[in-house]
Design an enzyme around this catalytic site. Structure first.
Site, PDB file in Angstrom:
ATOM      1  N   GLU A 171       0.390  -1.359  -0.409  1.00 10.90           N
ATOM      2  CA  GLU A 171       0.359   0.100   0.016  1.00 10.90           C
ATOM      3  C   GLU A 171       0.869   1.250  -0.060  1.00 10.90           C
ATOM      4  O   GLU A 171       1.951   1.304   1.039  1.00 10.90           O
ATOM      5  CB  GLU A 171      -1.445   0.046   1.403  1.00 10.90           C
ATOM      6  CG  GLU A 171      -2.370  -0.952   1.173  1.00 10.90           C
ATOM      7  CD  GLU A 171      -3.077  -1.118   2.310  1.00 10.90           C
ATOM      8  OE1 GLU A 171      -2.683  -1.201   3.583  1.00 10.90           O
ATOM      9  OE2 GLU A 171      -3.900  -0.616   1.576  1.00 10.90           O
ATOM     10  N   CYS A 222       3.683   8.770   1.029  1.00  8.65           N
ATOM     11  CA  CYS A 222       3.724   7.325   2.172  1.00  8.65           C
ATOM     12  C   CYS A 222       3.815   6.711   1.521  1.00  8.65           C
ATOM     13  O   CYS A 222       3.309   5.579   1.437  1.00  8.65           O
ATOM     14  CB  CYS A 222       2.516   8.256   2.756  1.00  8.65           C
ATOM     15  SG  CYS A 222       3.265   6.700   4.233  1.00  8.65           S
ATOM     16  N   CYS A 231       3.835  -6.537   8.155  1.00 10.47           N
ATOM     17  CA  CYS A 231       4.442  -6.094   9.670  1.00 10.47           C
ATOM     18  C   CYS A 231       5.026  -6.836  10.374  1.00 10.47           C
ATOM     19  O   CYS A 231       4.328  -7.435  11.038  1.00 10.47           O
ATOM     20  CB  CYS A 231       4.385  -5.335  10.495  1.00 10.47           C
ATOM     21  SG  CYS A 231       5.787  -3.536  11.161  1.00 10.47           S
ATOM     22  N   CYS A 240       2.877  -3.846  17.104  1.00 12.76           N
ATOM     23  CA  CYS A 240       2.061  -2.538  17.808  1.00 12.76           C
ATOM     24  C   CYS A 240       0.453  -2.330  18.342  1.00 12.76           C
ATOM     25  O   CYS A 240      -0.077  -2.601  17.232  1.00 12.76           O
ATOM     26  CB  CYS A 240       3.092  -0.866  16.989  1.00 12.76           C
ATOM     27  SG  CYS A 240       5.284  -1.110  16.387  1.00 12.76           S
ATOM     28  N   CYS A 292      -1.753   0.193  16.207  1.00 15.77           N
ATOM     29  CA  CYS A 292      -1.505  -0.032  14.121  1.00 15.77           C
ATOM     30  C   CYS A 292      -1.780  -1.722  13.561  1.00 15.77           C
ATOM     31  O   CYS A 292      -2.076  -2.520  13.754  1.00 15.77           O
ATOM     32  CB  CYS A 292      -0.124  -0.062  14.018  1.00 15.77           C
ATOM     33  SG  CYS A 292       0.641   0.147  12.576  1.00 15.77           S
ATOM     34  N   SER A 309       9.810   6.348  16.417  1.00 15.74           N
ATOM     35  CA  SER A 309       7.921   6.296  17.548  1.00 15.74           C
ATOM     36  C   SER A 309       7.829   5.539  18.878  1.00 15.74           C
ATOM     37  O   SER A 309       9.203   4.470  18.373  1.00 15.74           O
ATOM     38  CB  SER A 309       7.016   5.049  16.513  1.00 15.74           C
ATOM     39  OG  SER A 309       7.781   5.559  14.678  1.00 15.74           O
ATOM     40  N   CYS A 360      -2.185   7.319   9.198  1.00 18.46           N
ATOM     41  CA  CYS A 360      -0.600   6.422   9.769  1.00 18.46           C
ATOM     42  C   CYS A 360      -1.595   4.987  10.675  1.00 18.46           C
ATOM     43  O   CYS A 360      -2.803   5.126  11.321  1.00 18.46           O
ATOM     44  CB  CYS A 360      -0.408   6.828  11.120  1.00 18.46           C
ATOM     45  SG  CYS A 360       0.886   8.716  10.021  1.00 18.46           S
TER      46      CYS A 360
HETATM   47  N1  SAH Z   1       7.586   0.986  11.938  1.00 19.41           N
HETATM   48  C1  SAH Z   1       7.652   2.440  11.157  1.00 19.41           C
HETATM   49  C2  SAH Z   1       6.875   3.096  10.230  1.00 19.41           C
HETATM   50  C3  SAH Z   1       6.206   3.106   9.649  1.00 19.41           C
HETATM   51  S1  SAH Z   1       4.238   3.496  11.039  1.00 19.41           S
HETATM   52  C4  SAH Z   1       7.892   2.929  12.758  1.00 19.41           C
HETATM   53  O1  SAH Z   1       7.214   2.573  13.899  1.00 19.41           O
HETATM   54  O2  SAH Z   1       7.854   3.938  12.654  1.00 19.41           O
HETATM   55  C5  SAH Z   1       4.660   5.334  10.925  1.00 19.41           C
HETATM   56  C6  SAH Z   1       3.885   5.916  12.045  1.00 19.41           C
HETATM   57  O3  SAH Z   1       2.655   6.099  12.472  1.00 19.41           O
HETATM   58  C7  SAH Z   1       4.892   5.583  13.400  1.00 19.41           C
HETATM   59  O4  SAH Z   1       5.207   7.059  13.857  1.00 19.41           O
HETATM   60  C8  SAH Z   1       3.392   4.944  14.641  1.00 19.41           C
HETATM   61  O5  SAH Z   1       3.386   5.443  15.614  1.00 19.41           O
HETATM   62  C9  SAH Z   1       2.165   5.773  13.636  1.00 19.41           C
HETATM   63  N2  SAH Z   1       0.977   5.093  13.903  1.00 19.41           N
HETATM   64  C10 SAH Z   1       0.499   3.770  13.681  1.00 19.41           C
HETATM   65  N3  SAH Z   1      -0.429   3.175  14.362  1.00 19.41           N
HETATM   66  C11 SAH Z   1      -1.205   4.255  13.937  1.00 19.41           C
HETATM   67  C12 SAH Z   1      -2.599   4.787  14.302  1.00 19.41           C
HETATM   68  N4  SAH Z   1      -3.024   3.353  14.193  1.00 19.41           N
HETATM   69  N5  SAH Z   1      -2.514   5.832  14.840  1.00 19.41           N
HETATM   70  C13 SAH Z   1      -1.242   7.389  14.556  1.00 19.41           C
HETATM   71  N6  SAH Z   1      -0.871   6.735  14.489  1.00 19.41           N
HETATM   72  C14 SAH Z   1      -0.443   5.737  13.968  1.00 19.41           C
END
Ligand code: SAH
Length: 362
Positions: free
Chosen positions: A93, A106, A113, A117, A120, A221, A344
């Site tokens: 995506e 993006c 992944c 987390c 996410c 993050s 995100c």
């Molecule tokens: N794996 C990497 C890049 C992808 S996530 C990382 O963790 O940085 C990109 C950003 O989106 C990260 O800062 C993550 O904390 C944030 N993120 C993930 N899920 C989210 C959500 N549901 N709402 C808002 N931000 C989120």
């Protein structure tokens, strides 16, 4: 069977060597590079400046494209999400975010992944596999062609963020290769200075990036100011706890050159990590490690079945003021494309009900 070479993942000089192995002169390599990366053509057939026999030969030994756009979703705010499939049928995506002075793309570094987390949606896919350099470059080509037309020069600058699906630092080699290919002035010409890579905190790779001269901007993050809470939200914290992560960040910060951006991201989950106390803990944590990086607050983008809600705007404001009162620079990120699962943490190969186009002409 001989392996098919993904030509989108080759630098100009590698393409030159590649055509030389086919007995072709060097300039053909440069021509093909321009066709793929500057004219953004996705088949050899369209490269009418190449002799037909060469095009057929290329078809046999290489590939000009490998992703297939399955669906495109367009948000009310103009954001576009592309759901694509790799040759082995895995989801990829990409999100195109138009802004007033620039566009941001993006992109994903992995299909799915491996990090778990809890906030996410991508985590729910698990890791399918890491993407190749060619698959990373092609995401940008597809988004630009769709937004502006095949090969049309974008009217605004293009910024890239490695914040789509996947953990970029678990695929650093392909990512850096893709960035090298894209920085070529005879191609896409998107230089590392326009790219931000976000990591959940793979400490050895942060230290590795600290030694790279021509590198993208870095974002970390955080999501929590204590190990206890961060372990719960981001299991990677068990492997690399905050003290180790922030000390790597300090090492990285010392190598920053003028104009380089280094940020922390903090997703705001209502009632979970957004209290006044959390704000004070976060400020103290960063100050204790002598870090001057900016903090980006990201209100959570909700999605079923994630058990969280975004912090209300007043809470975000109060959190921001506490950080600022302790000398931290704060920016609140405005969510884009939430209605089409493009924001995100919402990328999980979902089909949404909004405008969907199959087999678009990119
Ligand atoms: N794996 C990497 C890049 C992808 S996530 C990382 O963790 O940085 C990109 C950003 O989106 C990260 O800062 C993550 O904390 C944030 N993120 C993930 N899920 C989210 C959500 N549901 N709402 C808002 N931000 C989120």
């Amino acid at each position: 069977m001989k392996e098919t070479v993904e030509l989108l993942g080759l630098t100009k000089s590698e393409l030159v060597s590649f055509v030389e192995t086919l007995g072709e002169p060097a300039y053909r390599g440069r021509q093909i590079f321009g066709g793929l990366q500057h004219r953004r053509l996705r088949s050899f057939d369209e490269m009418s400046d190449l002799p037909k026999p060469l095009r057929s030969r290329l078809e046999e030994v290489g590939r000009a494209s490998s992703l297939r756009v399955e669906s495109r979703y367009i948000s009310e705010d103009g954001t576009r999400r592309y759901l694509m499939k790799t040759q082995d049928n895995l989801p990829v995506e990409t999100v195109f975010i138009p802004e007033e002075h620039r566009d941001t793309i993006c992109f994903s570094s992995q299909s799915g992944c491996p990090l778990q987390c809890t906030f996410c949606l991508t985590a729910q896919l698990g890791l399918l596999r890491s993407l190749s350099a060619a698959e990373i470059v092609e995401q940008i080509i597809i988004a630009l062609n769709d937004a502006y037309g095949v090969g049309v020069k974008p009217p605004r600058g293009t910024n890239l963020v490695a914040m789509g699906a996947g953990e970029p630092f678990l695929n650093l080699e392909s990512l850096m290769k893709a960035l090298r290919v894209m920085s070529d002035a005879d191609g896409l010409y998107i230089v590392p200075n326009r790219v931000t890579v976000s990591t959940a905190g793979v400490v050895p790779k942060i230290l590795e990036l600290a030694t790279v001269p021509d590198r993208p901007h870095l974002a970390i993050s955080l999501a929590a100011p204590t190990d206890e809470l961060r372990e719960e939200l981001m299991p990677i914290n068990k492997r690399w706890p905050l003290a180790e992560l922030l000390s790597a960040c300090k090492t990285f910060e010392k190598t920053l050159k003028p104009g380089e951006r280094f940020t922390f991201e903090y997703v705001m989950l209502a009632g979970v990590n957004d209290s006044d106390e959390h704000a004070r803990q976060l400020a103290n944590l960063l100050n204790r490690h002598g870090l001057t990086a900016k903090v980006n607050l990201i209100p959570h983008n909700p999605a079923d079945p994630l058990p969280y809600q975004p912090s209300p705007p007043e809470r975000v404001d109060e959190f921001k003021s506490i950080l600022e009162s302790k000398g931290i620079h704060v920016y609140v990120r405005r969510p884009r494309g939430r209605d089409i699962f493009a924001a995100c943490g919402q990328l999980a190969a979902r089909h949404s009900t909004l405008i969907e186009t199959n087999s678009i002409g990119v």
